[in-house]
Design a protein around this motif. Structure first.
Motif, PDB file in Angstrom:
ATOM      1  N   GLN A   1    -102.730 -25.995 -35.314  1.00  0.00           N
ATOM      2  CA  GLN A   1    -102.650 -25.661 -36.745  1.00  0.00           C
ATOM      3  C   GLN A   1    -103.755 -24.652 -37.077  1.00  0.00           C
ATOM      4  O   GLN A   1    -104.930 -24.985 -37.041  1.00  0.00           O
ATOM      5  CB  GLN A   1    -102.807 -26.921 -37.604  1.00  0.00           C
ATOM      6  N   PRO A   2    -103.389 -23.421 -37.456  1.00  0.00           N
ATOM      7  CA  PRO A   2    -104.413 -22.388 -37.672  1.00  0.00           C
ATOM      8  C   PRO A   2    -105.041 -22.408 -39.060  1.00  0.00           C
ATOM      9  O   PRO A   2    -106.198 -22.012 -39.224  1.00  0.00           O
ATOM     10  CB  PRO A   2    -103.646 -21.093 -37.444  1.00  0.00           C
ATOM     11  N   LEU A   3    -104.304 -22.814 -40.088  1.00  0.00           N
ATOM     12  CA  LEU A   3    -104.779 -22.836 -41.471  1.00  0.00           C
ATOM     13  C   LEU A   3    -104.471 -24.202 -42.077  1.00  0.00           C
ATOM     14  O   LEU A   3    -103.766 -25.015 -41.480  1.00  0.00           O
ATOM     15  CB  LEU A   3    -104.118 -21.743 -42.316  1.00  0.00           C
ATOM     16  N   SER A   4    -104.973 -24.421 -43.303  1.00  0.00           N
ATOM     17  CA  SER A   4    -104.683 -25.689 -43.978  1.00  0.00           C
ATOM     18  C   SER A   4    -104.562 -25.463 -45.478  1.00  0.00           C
ATOM     19  O   SER A   4    -105.026 -24.455 -46.014  1.00  0.00           O
ATOM     20  CB  SER A   4    -105.785 -26.710 -43.704  1.00  0.00           C
ATOM     21  N   VAL A   5    -103.965 -26.432 -46.150  1.00  0.00           N
ATOM     22  CA  VAL A   5    -103.869 -26.387 -47.606  1.00  0.00           C
ATOM     23  C   VAL A   5    -105.254 -26.565 -48.218  1.00  0.00           C
ATOM     24  O   VAL A   5    -105.654 -25.844 -49.139  1.00  0.00           O
ATOM     25  CB  VAL A   5    -102.898 -27.462 -48.120  1.00  0.00           C
ATOM     26  N   ALA A   6    -106.036 -27.497 -47.721  1.00  0.00           N
ATOM     27  CA  ALA A   6    -107.339 -27.810 -48.309  1.00  0.00           C
ATOM     28  C   ALA A   6    -108.322 -26.654 -48.197  1.00  0.00           C
ATOM     29  O   ALA A   6    -109.037 -26.328 -49.153  1.00  0.00           O
ATOM     30  CB  ALA A   6    -107.922 -29.047 -47.632  1.00  0.00           C
ATOM     31  N   GLU A   7    -108.368 -26.001 -47.049  1.00  0.00           N
ATOM     32  CA  GLU A   7    -109.362 -24.957 -46.822  1.00  0.00           C
ATOM     33  C   GLU A   7    -108.890 -23.584 -47.282  1.00  0.00           C
ATOM     34  O   GLU A   7    -109.694 -22.769 -47.760  1.00  0.00           O
ATOM     35  CB  GLU A   7    -109.731 -24.901 -45.339  1.00  0.00           C
ATOM     36  N   HIS A   8    -107.590 -23.289 -47.146  1.00  0.00           N
ATOM     37  CA  HIS A   8    -107.092 -21.942 -47.411  1.00  0.00           C
ATOM     38  C   HIS A   8    -106.065 -21.876 -48.539  1.00  0.00           C
ATOM     39  O   HIS A   8    -105.688 -20.785 -48.948  1.00  0.00           O
ATOM     40  CB  HIS A   8    -106.440 -21.374 -46.146  1.00  0.00           C
ATOM     41  N   GLU A   9    -105.601 -23.026 -49.026  1.00  0.00           N
ATOM     42  CA  GLU A   9    -104.482 -23.090 -49.978  1.00  0.00           C
ATOM     43  C   GLU A   9    -103.263 -22.367 -49.406  1.00  0.00           C
ATOM     44  O   GLU A   9    -102.561 -21.624 -50.087  1.00  0.00           O
ATOM     45  CB  GLU A   9    -104.880 -22.522 -51.342  1.00  0.00           C
ATOM     46  N   PHE A  10    -103.010 -22.602 -48.131  1.00  0.00           N
ATOM     47  CA  PHE A  10    -101.861 -22.007 -47.454  1.00  0.00           C
ATOM     48  C   PHE A  10    -100.566 -22.596 -47.993  1.00  0.00           C
ATOM     49  O   PHE A  10    -100.433 -23.806 -48.123  1.00  0.00           O
ATOM     50  CB  PHE A  10    -101.947 -22.260 -45.946  1.00  0.00           C
ATOM     51  N   HIS A  11     -99.612 -21.716 -48.290  1.00  0.00           N
ATOM     52  CA  HIS A  11     -98.302 -22.161 -48.772  1.00  0.00           C
ATOM     53  C   HIS A  11     -97.217 -21.887 -47.728  1.00  0.00           C
ATOM     54  O   HIS A  11     -96.502 -22.788 -47.316  1.00  0.00           O
ATOM     55  CB  HIS A  11     -97.968 -21.462 -50.083  1.00  0.00           C
ATOM     56  N   GLU A  12     -97.079 -20.622 -47.321  1.00  0.00           N
ATOM     57  CA  GLU A  12     -96.078 -20.218 -46.329  1.00  0.00           C
ATOM     58  C   GLU A  12     -96.323 -18.745 -46.015  1.00  0.00           C
ATOM     59  O   GLU A  12     -97.348 -18.173 -46.375  1.00  0.00           O
ATOM     60  CB  GLU A  12     -94.653 -20.428 -46.863  1.00  0.00           C
ATOM     61  N   GLY A  13     -95.367 -18.104 -45.333  1.00  0.00           N
ATOM     62  CA  GLY A  13     -95.384 -16.649 -45.175  1.00  0.00           C
ATOM     63  C   GLY A  13     -96.444 -16.116 -44.238  1.00  0.00           C
ATOM     64  O   GLY A  13     -97.152 -15.151 -44.567  1.00  0.00           O
ATOM     65  N   SER A  14     -96.571 -16.667 -43.036  1.00  0.00           N
ATOM     66  CA  SER A  14     -97.561 -16.178 -42.079  1.00  0.00           C
ATOM     67  C   SER A  14     -97.278 -14.745 -41.649  1.00  0.00           C
ATOM     68  O   SER A  14     -96.126 -14.349 -41.446  1.00  0.00           O
ATOM     69  CB  SER A  14     -97.564 -17.063 -40.824  1.00  0.00           C
ATOM     70  N   SER A  15     -98.356 -13.960 -41.500  1.00  0.00           N
ATOM     71  CA  SER A  15     -98.274 -12.610 -40.951  1.00  0.00           C
ATOM     72  C   SER A  15     -99.644 -12.273 -40.387  1.00  0.00           C
ATOM     73  O   SER A  15    -100.644 -12.323 -41.110  1.00  0.00           O
ATOM     74  CB  SER A  15     -97.879 -11.595 -42.031  1.00  0.00           C
ATOM     75  N   VAL A  16     -99.717 -11.936 -39.100  1.00  0.00           N
ATOM     76  CA  VAL A  16    -101.004 -11.766 -38.443  1.00  0.00           C
ATOM     77  C   VAL A  16    -101.101 -10.395 -37.783  1.00  0.00           C
ATOM     78  O   VAL A  16    -100.185  -9.961 -37.080  1.00  0.00           O
ATOM     79  CB  VAL A  16    -101.232 -12.869 -37.391  1.00  0.00           C
ATOM     80  N   LYS A  17    -102.233  -9.715 -38.028  1.00  0.00           N
ATOM     81  CA  LYS A  17    -102.521  -8.425 -37.405  1.00  0.00           C
ATOM     82  C   LYS A  17    -103.918  -8.469 -36.801  1.00  0.00           C
ATOM     83  O   LYS A  17    -104.816  -9.139 -37.325  1.00  0.00           O
ATOM     84  CB  LYS A  17    -102.455  -7.296 -38.438  1.00  0.00           C
ATOM     85  N   LYS A  18    -104.130  -7.721 -35.715  1.00  0.00           N
ATOM     86  CA  LYS A  18    -105.454  -7.570 -35.144  1.00  0.00           C
ATOM     87  C   LYS A  18    -106.008  -6.231 -35.587  1.00  0.00           C
ATOM     88  O   LYS A  18    -105.420  -5.178 -35.337  1.00  0.00           O
ATOM     89  CB  LYS A  18    -105.401  -7.654 -33.623  1.00  0.00           C
ATOM     90  N   ILE A  19    -107.168  -6.280 -36.272  1.00  0.00           N
ATOM     91  CA  ILE A  19    -107.768  -5.084 -36.839  1.00  0.00           C
ATOM     92  C   ILE A  19    -109.247  -5.082 -36.506  1.00  0.00           C
ATOM     93  O   ILE A  19    -109.978  -6.019 -36.852  1.00  0.00           O
ATOM     94  CB  ILE A  19    -107.587  -5.040 -38.374  1.00  0.00           C
ATOM     95  N   GLY A  20    -109.699  -4.038 -35.821  1.00  0.00           N
ATOM     96  CA  GLY A  20    -111.111  -3.931 -35.489  1.00  0.00           C
ATOM     97  C   GLY A  20    -111.642  -5.100 -34.691  1.00  0.00           C
ATOM     98  O   GLY A  20    -112.799  -5.511 -34.865  1.00  0.00           O
ATOM     99  N   GLY A  21    -110.824  -5.664 -33.812  1.00  0.00           N
ATOM    100  CA  GLY A  21    -111.243  -6.774 -32.975  1.00  0.00           C
ATOM    101  C   GLY A  21    -111.161  -8.132 -33.642  1.00  0.00           C
ATOM    102  O   GLY A  21    -111.433  -9.159 -33.008  1.00  0.00           O
ATOM    103  N   LYS A  22    -110.782  -8.167 -34.937  1.00  0.00           N
ATOM    104  CA  LYS A  22    -110.645  -9.415 -35.681  1.00  0.00           C
ATOM    105  C   LYS A  22    -109.164  -9.708 -35.940  1.00  0.00           C
ATOM    106  O   LYS A  22    -108.328  -8.791 -36.008  1.00  0.00           O
ATOM    107  CB  LYS A  22    -111.383  -9.335 -37.015  1.00  0.00           C
ATOM    108  N   TYR A  23    -108.857 -10.984 -36.136  1.00  0.00           N
ATOM    109  CA  TYR A  23    -107.493 -11.405 -36.425  1.00  0.00           C
ATOM    110  C   TYR A  23    -107.383 -11.694 -37.921  1.00  0.00           C
ATOM    111  O   TYR A  23    -108.087 -12.560 -38.454  1.00  0.00           O
ATOM    112  CB  TYR A  23    -107.116 -12.630 -35.602  1.00  0.00           C
TER     113      TYR A  23
END
Length: 412
Positions: A169-191
């Motif tokens: 599990q990469p994210l959570s509701v409590a810490e990030h208020e994640f709802h849906e709609g994941s999209s991931v890019k690598k930019i400058g060595g960071k995700y």
């Protein structure tokens, strides 16, 4: 009618593509993969996808239907296709899709726009909105799910199976208020993990927030909201988008509702800046999108409003050359156009229909500028120069009004 400059929405007014994932492939064009809403239909998505591409963010090619539920043996009775993503490896484009019951599938093509041939469901994956990242070392990751059921796993080299032992599990509701709609890019060595964020408006899912990590699967720190589509329509509820870089400029893609409902969503875009510290500053919705400003050398379609207050909404109008107009305007409503470029224009003219006395006030950057009273079609005003946010405010004793377009001109 085609609008010959960059604007929001970026596709034709009668085309409703939400949940967009954007990718620049080897040919240098940017491709959009999204759901496909039906105009005025009060339900999410449909049973098909289209793919769109551009090399300048102004002229977009509709490559036609790329995939449908009928192309599957296992999901053809599921009714609709939800948000997709696409990945490219070894000459093959892999389309990742999902259906309302949470099952996800994968299809493939030798072209970025399909048609895609179904491979079948992905075992051990249950949850909507699949998204894919291929890292610099060639390892691919699949993200999916809602709320605290969001998951990520390593994809096997065949791009059609995951390694179930790697699910986390990469994210959570409590810490990030994640709802849906994941999209991931690598930019400058960071995700950078972009997602539908519920920090605002009492938990309404209208924001796109992001989190950053040194690892594609864990350790994501919340970064904030990049864009909030609250105010695009009286009924707006959700948002879903992605980030992509074209010709050195990063953009955020998102959607805006129309027709006074949660659906009939247009894809829109805004330029964004990633600072030297890795942070992304929040941007506002605009009418100009990827362009510098809306020119005043022709009428501005009223349906390019980026923010609405009150009862007014953007909705279909068969009598309009724009196919959409501002409708159901009531006294006290307003519409915002951000940004419009002026070169000394001193006259404001509108094309509208109204029952009763409707007064339109013109405000520039929050300051009153002119008022068009009664049924007059135009009004003189002080000459204006530069780029400005235009707000139209509606007052009077009318019961209902609609607005097709307006124009600023220079009169002697």
């Amino acid at each position: 009618m085609k609008i010959p400059y960059a604007h929001n929405p970026i596709l034709p007014n009668d085309t409703f593509v939400p949940d967009v994932e954007a990718h620049v492939w080897e040919d240098g064009r940017i491709y959009l993969y999204g759901s496909f809403d039906l105009q005025g239909k009060r339900s999410y998505c449909s049973d098909r996808y289209h793919v769109y591409s551009s090399d300048n963010m102004i002229d977009w090619t509709d490559h036609g239907v790329s995939f449908t539920l009928a192309d599957t043996d296992w999901a053809k009775d599921c009714g609709v296709l939800y948000a997709p993503d696409c990945a490219f490896r070894d000459g093959i484009y892999y389309l990742y899709y999902c259906v309302p019951d949470g099952r996800c599938g994968v299809a493939k093509s030798d072209k970025p726009y399909g048609p895609f041939v179904d491979i079948g469901p992905i075992a051990h994956v249950h949850g909507i909105d699949p998204a894919v990242l291929i890292d610099d070392d060639g390892q691919a990751y699949l993200y999916w799910g809602q709320f605290d059921n969001v998951r990520v796993a390593k994809l096997k080299e065949n791009m059609t199976e995951i390694d179930p032992a790697t699910i986390t599990q990469p994210l959570s509701v409590a810490e990030h208020e994640f709802h849906e709609g994941s999209s991931v890019k690598k930019i400058g060595g960071k995700y950078y993990f972009l997602f539908t964020d519920t920090h605002r408006h009492g938990g309404r899912a209208t924001s796109l927030g992001y989190a950053v990590s040194d690892n594609p699967m864990t350790g994501f720190t919340y970064g904030g909201v990049i864009l909030d589509n609250f105010g695009c329509d009286p009924g707006t509820w959700n948002n879903h988008g992605s980030m992509e870089c074209l010709c050195g400029q990063w953009y955020i893609f998102y959607h805006r509702s129309t027709h006074g409902c949660e659906n009939s969503r247009h894809v829109c875009v805004e330029p964004i800046t990633i600072g030297a510290d890795g942070k992304i500053r929040e941007v506002h919705m605009t009418s100009s999108g990827a362009g510098t400003a809306i020119p005043t050398d022709r009428p501005v379609p009223a349906c390019l409003a980026c923010e609405l207050t009150g009862h007014v909404r953007i909705a279909g109008d068969e009598t309009s050359e724009h196919t959409l107009t501002l409708q159901e305007i009531r006294p006290g409503d307003s519409a915002v156009y951000r940004q419009i470029s002026f070169h000394g224009e001193n006259t404001f003219t509108v094309k509208r229909r109204t029952e009763g006395d409707c007064r339109i006030e013109v405000w520039l950057d929050g300051w009153y500028h002119a008022s068009l009273s009664g049924n007059a079609g135009s009004v003189r005003m002080d000459a204006v120069y530069g780029n400005h946010t235009v707000t139209l405010k509606f007052y009077g004793t009318f019961t209902d009004a609609s607005l097709n377009d307006f124009v600023f001109t220079t009169e002697k």
